[in-house]
Design a protein around this motif. Sequence first.
Motif, PDB file in Angstrom:
ATOM      1  N   VAL A   1      -5.474 -24.809   2.787  1.00  0.00           N
ATOM      2  CA  VAL A   1      -5.540 -25.599   1.562  1.00  0.00           C
ATOM      3  C   VAL A   1      -4.128 -26.020   1.151  1.00  0.00           C
ATOM      4  O   VAL A   1      -3.205 -25.200   1.128  1.00  0.00           O
ATOM      5  CB  VAL A   1      -6.205 -24.794   0.431  1.00  0.00           C
ATOM      6  CG1 VAL A   1      -6.033 -25.490  -0.914  1.00  0.00           C
ATOM      7  CG2 VAL A   1      -7.683 -24.592   0.731  1.00  0.00           C
ATOM      8  N   SER A   2      -3.974 -27.294   0.819  1.00  0.00           N
ATOM      9  CA  SER A   2      -2.685 -27.827   0.372  1.00  0.00           C
ATOM     10  C   SER A   2      -2.897 -28.746  -0.830  1.00  0.00           C
ATOM     11  O   SER A   2      -3.777 -29.601  -0.808  1.00  0.00           O
ATOM     12  CB  SER A   2      -2.002 -28.629   1.489  1.00  0.00           C
ATOM     13  OG  SER A   2      -1.701 -27.833   2.608  1.00  0.00           O
TER      14      SER A   2
ATOM     15  N   SER B   1      -3.900 -15.329  -4.984  1.00  0.00           N
ATOM     16  CA  SER B   1      -2.762 -15.435  -4.069  1.00  0.00           C
ATOM     17  C   SER B   1      -1.555 -16.053  -4.764  1.00  0.00           C
ATOM     18  O   SER B   1      -0.415 -15.696  -4.477  1.00  0.00           O
ATOM     19  CB  SER B   1      -3.145 -16.259  -2.834  1.00  0.00           C
ATOM     20  OG  SER B   1      -3.299 -17.628  -3.147  1.00  0.00           O
ATOM     21  N   ILE B   2      -1.792 -16.971  -5.711  1.00  0.00           N
ATOM     22  CA  ILE B   2      -0.684 -17.547  -6.483  1.00  0.00           C
ATOM     23  C   ILE B   2      -0.064 -16.467  -7.367  1.00  0.00           C
ATOM     24  O   ILE B   2       1.162 -16.404  -7.530  1.00  0.00           O
ATOM     25  CB  ILE B   2      -1.176 -18.732  -7.329  1.00  0.00           C
ATOM     26  CG1 ILE B   2      -1.713 -19.842  -6.422  1.00  0.00           C
ATOM     27  CG2 ILE B   2      -0.054 -19.278  -8.209  1.00  0.00           C
ATOM     28  CD1 ILE B   2      -2.443 -20.947  -7.165  1.00  0.00           C
ATOM     29  N   ALA B   3      -0.906 -15.592  -7.910  1.00  0.00           N
ATOM     30  CA  ALA B   3      -0.406 -14.496  -8.756  1.00  0.00           C
ATOM     31  C   ALA B   3       0.236 -13.390  -7.942  1.00  0.00           C
ATOM     32  O   ALA B   3       0.949 -12.548  -8.506  1.00  0.00           O
ATOM     33  CB  ALA B   3      -1.554 -13.920  -9.577  1.00  0.00           C
ATOM     34  N   GLY B   4      -0.008 -13.370  -6.633  1.00  0.00           N
ATOM     35  CA  GLY B   4       0.536 -12.305  -5.796  1.00  0.00           C
ATOM     36  C   GLY B   4      -0.386 -11.122  -5.652  1.00  0.00           C
ATOM     37  O   GLY B   4      -0.008 -10.103  -5.081  1.00  0.00           O
ATOM     38  N   LEU B   5      -1.599 -11.240  -6.149  1.00  0.00           N
ATOM     39  CA  LEU B   5      -2.561 -10.141  -6.073  1.00  0.00           C
ATOM     40  C   LEU B   5      -3.266 -10.087  -4.725  1.00  0.00           C
ATOM     41  O   LEU B   5      -3.877  -9.072  -4.388  1.00  0.00           O
ATOM     42  CB  LEU B   5      -3.591 -10.273  -7.196  1.00  0.00           C
ATOM     43  CG  LEU B   5      -3.025 -10.309  -8.622  1.00  0.00           C
ATOM     44  CD1 LEU B   5      -4.141 -10.477  -9.633  1.00  0.00           C
ATOM     45  CD2 LEU B   5      -2.216  -9.059  -8.916  1.00  0.00           C
ATOM     46  N   GLU B   6      -3.231 -11.191  -3.976  1.00  0.00           N
ATOM     47  CA  GLU B   6      -3.787 -11.227  -2.626  1.00  0.00           C
ATOM     48  C   GLU B   6      -2.739 -11.844  -1.702  1.00  0.00           C
ATOM     49  O   GLU B   6      -2.286 -12.963  -1.950  1.00  0.00           O
ATOM     50  CB  GLU B   6      -5.069 -12.067  -2.579  1.00  0.00           C
ATOM     51  CG  GLU B   6      -6.221 -11.526  -3.392  1.00  0.00           C
ATOM     52  CD  GLU B   6      -6.882 -10.315  -2.755  1.00  0.00           C
ATOM     53  OE1 GLU B   6      -6.456  -9.917  -1.641  1.00  0.00           O
ATOM     54  OE2 GLU B   6      -7.815  -9.767  -3.365  1.00  0.00           O
TER      55      GLU B   6
ATOM     56  N   LEU C   1      -6.043 -17.548   3.739  1.00  0.00           N
ATOM     57  CA  LEU C   1      -6.216 -16.180   3.241  1.00  0.00           C
ATOM     58  C   LEU C   1      -7.494 -15.632   3.860  1.00  0.00           C
ATOM     59  O   LEU C   1      -8.560 -16.234   3.720  1.00  0.00           O
ATOM     60  CB  LEU C   1      -6.288 -16.171   1.718  1.00  0.00           C
ATOM     61  CG  LEU C   1      -6.178 -14.831   0.990  1.00  0.00           C
ATOM     62  CD1 LEU C   1      -5.778 -15.037  -0.458  1.00  0.00           C
ATOM     63  CD2 LEU C   1      -7.506 -14.066   1.021  1.00  0.00           C
ATOM     64  N   ARG C   2      -7.372 -14.498   4.543  1.00  0.00           N
ATOM     65  CA  ARG C   2      -8.522 -13.922   5.227  1.00  0.00           C
ATOM     66  C   ARG C   2      -8.816 -12.522   4.701  1.00  0.00           C
ATOM     67  O   ARG C   2      -7.905 -11.781   4.332  1.00  0.00           O
ATOM     68  CB  ARG C   2      -8.278 -13.839   6.736  1.00  0.00           C
ATOM     69  CG  ARG C   2      -8.002 -15.167   7.423  1.00  0.00           C
ATOM     70  CD  ARG C   2      -7.934 -15.000   8.936  1.00  0.00           C
ATOM     71  NE  ARG C   2      -7.614 -16.255   9.612  1.00  0.00           N
ATOM     72  CZ  ARG C   2      -6.384 -16.613   9.978  1.00  0.00           C
ATOM     73  NH1 ARG C   2      -5.364 -15.797   9.720  1.00  0.00           N
ATOM     74  NH2 ARG C   2      -6.173 -17.755  10.591  1.00  0.00           N
ATOM     75  N   TYR C   3     -10.103 -12.163   4.715  1.00  0.00           N
ATOM     76  CA  TYR C   3     -10.556 -10.800   4.486  1.00  0.00           C
ATOM     77  C   TYR C   3     -11.241 -10.348   5.772  1.00  0.00           C
ATOM     78  O   TYR C   3     -12.422 -10.639   5.988  1.00  0.00           O
ATOM     79  CB  TYR C   3     -11.536 -10.732   3.313  1.00  0.00           C
ATOM     80  CG  TYR C   3     -10.968 -11.187   1.984  1.00  0.00           C
ATOM     81  CD1 TYR C   3      -9.998 -10.443   1.331  1.00  0.00           C
ATOM     82  CD2 TYR C   3     -11.413 -12.372   1.388  1.00  0.00           C
ATOM     83  CE1 TYR C   3      -9.482 -10.857   0.108  1.00  0.00           C
ATOM     84  CE2 TYR C   3     -10.901 -12.789   0.163  1.00  0.00           C
ATOM     85  CZ  TYR C   3      -9.938 -12.025  -0.467  1.00  0.00           C
ATOM     86  OH  TYR C   3      -9.426 -12.430  -1.678  1.00  0.00           O
TER      87      TYR C   3
ATOM     88  N   PHE D   1      -1.112 -17.259   6.039  1.00  0.00           N
ATOM     89  CA  PHE D   1      -0.408 -18.403   6.620  1.00  0.00           C
ATOM     90  C   PHE D   1      -0.078 -19.375   5.499  1.00  0.00           C
ATOM     91  O   PHE D   1      -0.703 -19.367   4.449  1.00  0.00           O
ATOM     92  CB  PHE D   1      -1.275 -19.079   7.685  1.00  0.00           C
ATOM     93  CG  PHE D   1      -0.567 -20.145   8.461  1.00  0.00           C
ATOM     94  CD1 PHE D   1       0.285 -19.818   9.503  1.00  0.00           C
ATOM     95  CD2 PHE D   1      -0.744 -21.495   8.132  1.00  0.00           C
ATOM     96  CE1 PHE D   1       0.952 -20.808  10.223  1.00  0.00           C
ATOM     97  CE2 PHE D   1      -0.082 -22.483   8.839  1.00  0.00           C
ATOM     98  CZ  PHE D   1       0.764 -22.136   9.882  1.00  0.00           C
ATOM     99  N   GLY D   2       0.911 -20.238   5.740  1.00  0.00           N
ATOM    100  CA  GLY D   2       1.312 -21.225   4.756  1.00  0.00           C
ATOM    101  C   GLY D   2       2.312 -20.659   3.770  1.00  0.00           C
ATOM    102  O   GLY D   2       2.868 -19.577   3.978  1.00  0.00           O
ATOM    103  N   HIS D   3       2.544 -21.400   2.686  1.00  0.00           N
ATOM    104  CA  HIS D   3       3.462 -20.892   1.670  1.00  0.00           C
ATOM    105  C   HIS D   3       3.106 -21.432   0.286  1.00  0.00           C
ATOM    106  O   HIS D   3       2.419 -22.448   0.149  1.00  0.00           O
ATOM    107  CB  HIS D   3       4.922 -21.209   2.025  1.00  0.00           C
ATOM    108  CG  HIS D   3       5.258 -22.674   1.948  1.00  0.00           C
ATOM    109  ND1 HIS D   3       5.308 -23.493   3.042  1.00  0.00           N
ATOM    110  CD2 HIS D   3       5.587 -23.453   0.882  1.00  0.00           C
ATOM    111  CE1 HIS D   3       5.651 -24.716   2.676  1.00  0.00           C
ATOM    112  NE2 HIS D   3       5.815 -24.721   1.384  1.00  0.00           N
ATOM    113  N   ILE D   4       3.589 -20.715  -0.706  1.00  0.00           N
ATOM    114  CA  ILE D   4       3.421 -21.083  -2.110  1.00  0.00           C
ATOM    115  C   ILE D   4       4.816 -21.148  -2.722  1.00  0.00           C
ATOM    116  O   ILE D   4       5.613 -20.224  -2.565  1.00  0.00           O
ATOM    117  CB  ILE D   4       2.561 -20.052  -2.861  1.00  0.00           C
ATOM    118  CG1 ILE D   4       1.189 -19.915  -2.195  1.00  0.00           C
ATOM    119  CG2 ILE D   4       2.407 -20.445  -4.335  1.00  0.00           C
ATOM    120  CD1 ILE D   4       0.357 -18.755  -2.731  1.00  0.00           C
TER     121      ILE D   4
END
Length: 364
Positions: A34-35, A60-65, A23-25, A69-72
Amino acid sequence: MTLANATEPGRVATHVDISDVVLRYGDITAVDRVSFEVRPGEIMALVGPSGCGKTSLLKSIAGLEPIDFGHISFDGNRIDAVAPHRRNVGMVFQNYALFPHKRVRENIAFGLRMHGIADPGGKRVADVLKLLHIGHLAEVWPDQLSGGQQQRVALARTLVLEPKVLLLDEPLSALDRQLRDDMRTELRMLAKTVGITTIIVTHDQDEAMAMADRVAVMRHGKLEQIGRPEDLYNAPETAFVAGFVGRINHFRAVCAGAEDEGVTARFPSGAELHLPFKGTLPAKGAALDILARSEAISVLAEGKGHITATVRDSHFMGSFVELLLDTEAGDPTRIACRPADDLPEPGQSCQLHLASPGVFAFAA
């Protein structure tokens, strides 16, 4: 499935899989590959210093960010491209965000109306009021509630939607110390009673150790170590984890020899101690950082120890006495000792004896 029968046999809690998430800003990478997984019904704590990426990962898990790359995944189904309101995730923020113009019952019912969920007779609201022991507060205004009561209402507003995953962002930071200690026990019991997979973000290591089944330590956007609280405390894999999880004392030494996955540390006094070592064994003469838990250090008024020290100050703390020591082998050291008549006084010298477990050697 309702909250009233959330613990019935047959309920299957959600399995969360975080895989290679970035996750980038702009040019800043907040979360860097991260895994980890959160097992069904498990309480996972994300800890680390400010700016380590733990809150960004929670969002990011909540979908707010959005992730770069990667997946949840929840139960094997990818959700990283799913809109936040369709993920069935409940998130409680540190400020609780209650509606001041709505009573407790109305605050809790608001989410149901927003999601178009019918609640005949107000049964779901009544169930969650009962679960959190706040039924007597149903008609109270938020500004009449204590901090702990506001937190329960915020939790109730989230749990009434029966989310798959509960996300808590610094849930106890707004409370005073005594209430914080009480509420972390209640929060853990509640999550286990409901049987919900829970992820907590906190900067408070004690909070994480008390509430979580496992703890993930983050630093600079990366995962340093993940494990049970006792594993992180007793077997840290890096000097950062050793220093972040529990209080630690730092000493300097050099490598006098290395074998069998361990090193012999030689202190400035000439005393030596064989310790386990993580990573490639250092060469003889290499500088070492020795990290020691307070309970692994004995203060000797007389005799021969590993480190010579001088007492700078002493503080009576009730069940223990805290000594602030200047040593020849490291930074000022704080050690908790049992109250005793023979403890050295400020200005006096003493010897520190180190004994494993609770002493760790790392490359300097």
